[in-house]
Scaffold this motif. Structure first.
Motif, PDB file in Angstrom:
ATOM      1  N   GLU A  29      88.963  78.283  75.703  1.00 35.81           N
ATOM      2  CA  GLU A  29      89.538  79.284  75.593  1.00 35.81           C
ATOM      3  C   GLU A  29      90.771  79.152  74.210  1.00 35.81           C
ATOM      4  N   LEU A  30      91.323  77.094  74.656  1.00 35.18           N
ATOM      5  CA  LEU A  30      92.155  76.656  73.960  1.00 35.18           C
ATOM      6  C   LEU A  30      91.618  76.886  72.566  1.00 35.18           C
ATOM      7  N   LYS A  31      90.429  76.154  72.202  1.00 32.73           N
ATOM      8  CA  LYS A  31      89.411  75.462  71.435  1.00 32.73           C
ATOM      9  C   LYS A  31      89.416  76.743  70.472  1.00 32.73           C
ATOM     10  N   ASP A  32      88.881  77.678  71.612  1.00 30.53           N
ATOM     11  CA  ASP A  32      89.120  79.320  70.571  1.00 30.53           C
ATOM     12  C   ASP A  32      90.466  79.629  69.053  1.00 30.53           C
ATOM     13  N   ILE A  33      91.425  79.277  70.567  1.00 28.37           N
ATOM     14  CA  ILE A  33      93.305  79.867  70.617  1.00 28.37           C
ATOM     15  C   ILE A  33      93.246  78.418  68.778  1.00 28.37           C
ATOM     16  N   GLN A  34      93.111  77.218  69.478  1.00 27.07           N
ATOM     17  CA  GLN A  34      93.328  77.007  67.362  1.00 27.07           C
ATOM     18  C   GLN A  34      92.508  77.218  66.447  1.00 27.07           C
ATOM     19  N   ASP A  35      90.994  77.831  66.753  1.00 25.19           N
ATOM     20  CA  ASP A  35      90.400  78.032  65.275  1.00 25.19           C
ATOM     21  C   ASP A  35      91.031  78.955  64.912  1.00 25.19           C
ATOM     22  N   LYS A  36      91.832  79.794  65.880  1.00 23.49           N
ATOM     23  CA  LYS A  36      92.319  81.448  65.876  1.00 23.49           C
ATOM     24  C   LYS A  36      93.354  80.741  64.924  1.00 23.49           C
ATOM     25  N   ILE A  37      94.414  80.186  64.904  1.00 24.03           N
ATOM     26  CA  ILE A  37      95.791  79.669  64.160  1.00 24.03           C
ATOM     27  C   ILE A  37      95.562  78.841  63.216  1.00 24.03           C
ATOM     28  N   LEU A  40      94.401  81.842  61.076  1.00 22.11           N
ATOM     29  CA  LEU A  40      95.310  82.486  60.725  1.00 22.11           C
ATOM     30  C   LEU A  40      96.316  82.187  59.649  1.00 22.11           C
ATOM     31  N   GLU A  41      96.906  81.126  59.659  1.00 19.73           N
ATOM     32  CA  GLU A  41      97.262  80.533  58.380  1.00 19.73           C
ATOM     33  C   GLU A  41      97.111  80.854  57.153  1.00 19.73           C
ATOM     34  N   LYS A  42      95.289  80.181  57.549  1.00 18.77           N
ATOM     35  CA  LYS A  42      94.319  80.528  56.108  1.00 18.77           C
ATOM     36  C   LYS A  42      95.239  82.127  55.448  1.00 18.77           C
ATOM     37  N   GLU A  43      95.089  83.423  56.638  1.00 19.73           N
ATOM     38  CA  GLU A  43      95.873  84.567  55.737  1.00 19.73           C
ATOM     39  C   GLU A  43      96.965  84.147  55.009  1.00 19.73           C
ATOM     40  N   ILE A  44      97.863  83.703  55.885  1.00 22.60           N
ATOM     41  CA  ILE A  44      99.191  83.596  55.625  1.00 22.60           C
ATOM     42  C   ILE A  44      99.175  83.098  54.031  1.00 22.60           C
ATOM     43  N   ILE A  99     101.137  88.335  61.134  1.00 16.54           N
ATOM     44  CA  ILE A  99      99.947  87.068  61.315  1.00 16.54           C
ATOM     45  C   ILE A  99     101.338  86.199  62.048  1.00 16.54           C
ATOM     46  N   LYS A 100     102.239  85.547  61.176  1.00 19.18           N
ATOM     47  CA  LYS A 100     103.331  84.676  61.784  1.00 19.18           C
ATOM     48  C   LYS A 100     103.461  84.638  62.942  1.00 19.18           C
ATOM     49  N   LYS A 101     103.282  86.998  63.706  1.00 15.44           N
ATOM     50  CA  LYS A 101     104.033  86.544  65.276  1.00 15.44           C
ATOM     51  C   LYS A 101     103.392  86.385  65.664  1.00 15.44           C
ATOM     52  N   LYS A 102     101.960  86.750  65.691  1.00 14.00           N
ATOM     53  CA  LYS A 102     100.022  85.907  65.720  1.00 14.00           C
ATOM     54  C   LYS A 102     100.599  84.967  66.060  1.00 14.00           C
ATOM     55  N   ILE A 103     100.703  84.235  65.365  1.00 20.23           N
ATOM     56  CA  ILE A 103     100.442  82.958  65.605  1.00 20.23           C
ATOM     57  C   ILE A 103     102.064  82.145  66.363  1.00 20.23           C
ATOM     58  N   CYS A 108     102.307  79.835  71.895  1.00 21.86           N
ATOM     59  CA  CYS A 108     102.890  79.718  72.820  1.00 21.86           C
ATOM     60  C   CYS A 108     101.778  79.646  74.501  1.00 21.86           C
ATOM     61  N   LYS A 109     101.379  80.227  73.727  1.00 18.96           N
ATOM     62  CA  LYS A 109      99.327  80.414  74.987  1.00 18.96           C
ATOM     63  C   LYS A 109      99.320  78.863  75.084  1.00 18.96           C
ATOM     64  N   GLU A 110      98.848  78.621  73.621  1.00 19.38           N
ATOM     65  CA  GLU A 110      98.430  77.566  74.029  1.00 19.38           C
ATOM     66  C   GLU A 110      98.970  76.295  73.956  1.00 19.38           C
ATOM     67  N   SER A 111     100.467  76.564  74.491  1.00 20.60           N
ATOM     68  CA  SER A 111     101.128  75.386  74.305  1.00 20.60           C
ATOM     69  C   SER A 111     100.926  75.352  76.335  1.00 20.60           C
ATOM     70  N   ASN A 112     100.811  76.520  76.639  1.00 27.42           N
ATOM     71  CA  ASN A 112     100.935  76.720  78.154  1.00 27.42           C
ATOM     72  C   ASN A 112      99.157  76.111  78.347  1.00 27.42           C
ATOM     73  N   LEU A 113      98.273  76.105  78.257  1.00 30.45           N
ATOM     74  CA  LEU A 113      96.718  75.725  78.380  1.00 30.45           C
ATOM     75  C   LEU A 113      97.498  74.456  77.979  1.00 30.45           C
ATOM     76  N   ARG A 114      97.070  74.067  76.916  1.00 32.34           N
ATOM     77  CA  ARG A 114      97.809  72.341  76.951  1.00 32.34           C
ATOM     78  C   ARG A 114      97.882  71.699  78.190  1.00 32.34           C
ATOM     79  N   GLU A 115      99.656  72.232  78.504  1.00 32.19           N
ATOM     80  CA  GLU A 115      99.787  71.261  80.265  1.00 32.19           C
ATOM     81  C   GLU A 115      99.021  71.869  81.094  1.00 32.19           C
ATOM     82  N   PHE A 116      97.975  72.951  81.641  1.00 30.44           N
ATOM     83  CA  PHE A 116      97.635  72.865  82.505  1.00 30.44           C
ATOM     84  C   PHE A 116      96.039  72.011  82.546  1.00 30.44           C
TER      85      PHE A 116
END
Length: 183
Positions: A29-37, A40-44, A99-103, A108-116
């Protein structure tokens, strides 16, 4: 691997096993989130480029029917084309803000996953290479018992009947101890 002679209750055992399964799911899931970020940054960037180059289409509802000259008055002293251009740019800016809100939410979710993941990584690092391989096969790839045995039996020198439970119990007990779930 340090072998502890501490007994573990079933509830704690299931909790640690659940953490190990979740660990591998959340790594994916962390990898998927990083890919999505990244997407979305490219979309911005794409939207910013469209705004800078004013690559917006103005819809003109007035089709020239005849050659008469018309004068359109506006209370805001802006032409219809300017109003449409402004509206189109504002729409792009709204898109960009969403898009910035989604990012932000994904970050935030990425940070929680990284901690776990970090916590479990630190515990897995304390295991030997053969135990790490067992964990990867059991909890990461969710292979059946016989397949795990076929791939690792020579490393543990145990008979098939006692292999799976013996190895699994020792690994889970060690991780539970290192996570202070048992004393």
């Amino acid at each position: 691997m340090i072998i502890l002679k501490q007994e573990i209750d079933e509830k704690t055992f299931k909790k640690v096993e659940g953490m190990l399964y979740r660990y591998y799911r959340q790594k994916k899931e962390l990898k998927d989130i990083q890919d999505k970020i990244i997407f979305l940054e490219k979309e911005i960037e794409r939207i910013e480029k469209r705004i800078r180059t004013t690559d917006v289409t103005i819809i003109d509802f007035y089709k020239p029917g005849n050659m008469e000259e018309r004068v359109q008055t506006s209370s805001s002293n802006t032409s219809y084309a300017e109003q449409q251009m402004t509206k189109a740019i504002e729409d792009l800016e709204k898109q960009q803000l969403e898009i910035k809100k989604k990012i932000l939410r994904l970050t935030c979710k990425e940070s929680n996953l990284r901690e776990f993941i970090y916590t479990i990584d630190k515990n897995i690092e304390m295991l030997g290479s053969k135990e790490k391989k067992f964990i990867e096969l059991k909890y990461g790839k969710c292979l059946p018992i016989l397949e795990i045995y076929r791939q690792t039996y020579d490393q543990f020198n145990l008979e098939q009947a006692s292999y799976y439970n013996s190895v699994r119990n020792k690994i889970v007990e060690n991780i539970a101890h290192w996570m202070n779930l048992i004393k």
